[in-house]
Write an enzyme that holds these catalytic residues in place. Structure first.
Site, PDB file in Angstrom:
ATOM      1  N   GLU A   1       0.078  -9.593  17.887  1.00  0.00           N
ATOM      2  CA  GLU A   1      -1.059  -9.902  19.209  1.00  0.00           C
ATOM      3  C   GLU A   1      -1.276 -11.300  20.247  1.00  0.00           C
ATOM      4  OE1 GLU A   1      -5.652  -9.892  17.623  1.00  0.00           O
ATOM      5  OE2 GLU A   1      -4.498  -7.569  16.487  1.00  0.00           O
TER       6      GLU A   1
ATOM      7  N   HIS B   1       3.103 -13.602  12.955  1.00  0.00           N
ATOM      8  CA  HIS B   1       2.061 -13.559  12.796  1.00  0.00           C
ATOM      9  C   HIS B   1       0.979 -14.434  13.387  1.00  0.00           C
ATOM     10  CE1 HIS B   1      -1.325  -9.937  11.683  1.00  0.00           C
ATOM     11  NE2 HIS B   1      -1.960 -10.943  12.768  1.00  0.00           N
TER      12      HIS B   1
ATOM     13  N   ARG C   1       2.622  -3.495   5.931  1.00  0.00           N
ATOM     14  CA  ARG C   1       2.697  -4.718   6.644  1.00  0.00           C
ATOM     15  C   ARG C   1       2.356  -5.617   6.442  1.00  0.00           C
ATOM     16  NH1 ARG C   1      -0.966  -5.976  11.754  1.00  0.00           N
ATOM     17  NH2 ARG C   1       1.080  -6.490  12.654  1.00  0.00           N
TER      18      ARG C   1
ATOM     19  N   GLU D   1      -3.004  -2.104  13.296  1.00  0.00           N
ATOM     20  CA  GLU D   1      -4.766  -2.513  12.707  1.00  0.00           C
ATOM     21  C   GLU D   1      -5.929  -1.623  12.622  1.00  0.00           C
ATOM     22  OE1 GLU D   1      -4.766  -6.429  13.021  1.00  0.00           O
ATOM     23  OE2 GLU D   1      -3.106  -6.854  12.884  1.00  0.00           O
TER      24      GLU D   1
ATOM     25  N   ASN E   1      -3.403  -2.667  17.397  1.00  0.00           N
ATOM     26  CA  ASN E   1      -4.526  -2.750  17.245  1.00  0.00           C
ATOM     27  C   ASN E   1      -5.607  -2.249  17.736  1.00  0.00           C
ATOM     28  OD1 ASN E   1      -2.142  -3.587  15.307  1.00  0.00           O
ATOM     29  ND2 ASN E   1      -3.057  -6.097  15.182  1.00  0.00           N
TER      30      ASN E   1
ATOM     31  N   TYR F   1      -9.815  -2.458  17.486  1.00  0.00           N
ATOM     32  CA  TYR F   1     -11.326  -2.904  16.215  1.00  0.00           C
ATOM     33  C   TYR F   1     -12.558  -2.588  17.688  1.00  0.00           C
ATOM     34  CZ  TYR F   1      -8.512  -4.814  12.968  1.00  0.00           C
ATOM     35  OH  TYR F   1      -7.394  -5.791  12.374  1.00  0.00           O
TER      36      TYR F   1
END
Ligand code: PNW
Length: 469
Positions: A166, A121, A77, A372, A295, A297
């Protein structure tokens, strides 16, 4: 599926983004993006770091594709730098910029690695920001033109297309808290930006569908927050609802359901009447997608403001007087107890499970990709030059275990992309934070596989999560 086995065909990949790795900021006709301007503005990025050289991927592309073959990944990606292929944000293609991505895609395909292309991005051409940027409607139309241009150039060999990465960060870190480019601190502008990102996404999906072959897949990557209330007190639960609207539903509403959530409009009514939303806009945003990328985290822990807790920015940046959360000044963000990564982000694999289950239940027909997941640690080569990163292995292991559990409970997860292939320019943190499976010595640009890269290569080869170490 046995206990720790992922299904055959599960897509294992790694991820990067153009400005974070490419460097070559002025090469082959590229013009500045908002991240060039921002990183060159004193005080915006830790250490005054910029993406001028980054991981020098623009010149080291063959070596970096070789690294991927060592990892054995089936997919990569990456994002396209808009200012490389359309330097002023409008007009005809800069063929020299497109050539880089043609060569990258050819390299990947020749190694059996599926290219997964993200159009945006975060690196808006500076000229478009000078004309008003995402708070202005015109930017959405420029984005659709750019999507058509890249789709026409690479549609014959790229199968998986993603519009935005995002959009929350673009809108709210870029235009409200100002810790990301373009560094504006205007909450109304950030809500306008969110809307025009939603609109631009829908227009871009339509433009892509018109030029791509029918087997191409089109997606978007979101970073939905896993918001937990600090307690079950009604005020804390309501704070969590409000942050969830601003973090996640402001995008999933238009893109996946065709309307803004009523509670979001009510919560922000003191700032704007949302009259920048025109008839038909949310229907345009709501284009059928082939998958959605998530994504993840770290979780977000919130309470109603008590007045005496020290304010902590949920984005992990230093406390600032400007918030990333319009009309939510009376919400406090907390650090959960327990281990954290070098970003200061708390580690909570349950958030991965909960997010996957939430999307799976809300949109059962929509396949999911983890686009991600990963962790920053303070990696340093040892005396023998090797880089040992057991914390990253533990982080990846626990989060992949959560993915596997969600799949066992019915979530249709098709793939996982480790952030990141390489250490790179970590936005406002510059080169001070390392997310790579591969270590980069920025003085020499030497690449070294960390132990996590070898661990990941084993996982990709076997499709089976090993016993925790
Ligand atoms: C994501 N926050 O960024 C991006 O997609 C990557 O480019 C980035 O390198 C990676 O995660 C690690 O940070 C984020 O402050 C940056 O909430 C900041 C936030 C969230 C995501």
């Amino acid at each position: 599926m046995t206990d720790r086995q992922f299904p055959p065909g599960f897509l294992w990949g790694t991820a990067t983004a153009a400005y974070q790795i490419e460097g070559a900021a002025a090469e082959d006709g590229r013009s500045p993006s908002i991240w060039d301007t921002f990183s060159h503005t004193p005080g915006k990025v830790v250490g005054g770091d910029t993406g001028d050289v980054a991981a020098d991927h623009y010149r080291r592309r063959p070596e970096d594709v070789e690294l991927m073959t060592r990892l054995g990944v089936g997919a990569y990606r990456f994002s396209v730098s808009w200012s490389r292929v359309q330097p002023t944000g409008t007009g005809p293609a800069n063929e020299r910029g497109l050539d880089f991505y043609r060569a990258l895609v050819d390299d990947l395909l020749s190694r059996g690695i599926q290219p997964c292309l993200t159009l945006y991005h975060w690196d808006l051409p500076q000229e478009l920001e000078d004309a008003g940027g995402w708070p202005e409607r015109e930017t959405a139309y420029r984005f659709a033109e750019y999507a058509e241009l890249v789709g026409s150039a690479l549609g014959d060999r790229v199968r998986l297309w993603t519009t935005l990465n995002e959009p929350w960060c673009s809108a709210f870190l870029g235009y409200s808290s100002g810790v990301h480019a373009p560094g504006r601190t205007d909450p109304v502008a950030s809500l306008r930006a969110a809307h025009h990102l939603n609109l631009g996404h829908g227009l871009a999906v339509k433009a892509l569908r018109a030029v791509l072959p029918t087997e191409a897949q089109v997606s978007v990557t979101l970073n939905p927050a896993y918001v937990r209330p600090f307690s079950d007190a009604p005020a804390d639960v309501d704070a969590a609802r409000r942050i969830d609207a601003l973090a996640t539903r402001v995008f999933t509403g238009p893109m996946l359901e065709g309307a803004y959530p009523a509670d979001l409009l009510a919560d922000t009514a003191s700032l704007t009447d949302w009259s920048f939303v025109r008839d038909g806009d949310t229907a345009t945003s709501n284009q059928p997608l082939d998958s959605v990328g998530l994504n993840y985290y770290s979780p977000t822990l919130v309470s109603a403001a008590s007045g005496d807790t020290p304010r902590v920015m949920a984005d992990g940046h230093k406390p600032s007087e400007f918030s990333a959360w319009p009309a939510a000044d009376d919400v406090d963000f907390h650090q959960a107890p327990g281990d954290r990564t070098a970003m200061g982000w708390s580690i909570d694999p349950a958030g991965m499970y909960e997010l996957l289950m939430r999307f799976s239940r809300a949109y059962p027909a929509l396949p999911l990709l983890i686009t991600e997941n990963g962790a920053a640690y303070d990696d340093k080569p040892g005396p023998d030059g090797s880089v040992h990163d057991p914390e990253r292995i533990a982080y990846l292991h626990s989060h992949l275990d959560a993915v596997r559990r969600a799949m066992a409970d019915g979530a249709d997860v098709r793939g996982y992309f480790l952030w990141s292939l390489l250490d790179n320019f970590e936005w406002a943190y510059g080169y001070s934070k390392r997310f790579g499976a591969v270590h980069v010595d920025y003085a020499t640009q030497q690449r070294t596989l960390k132990s996590s890269a070898r661990w990941y290569a084993d996982l990709v080869r076997t499709g089976r999560l090993p016993q925790p170490e």
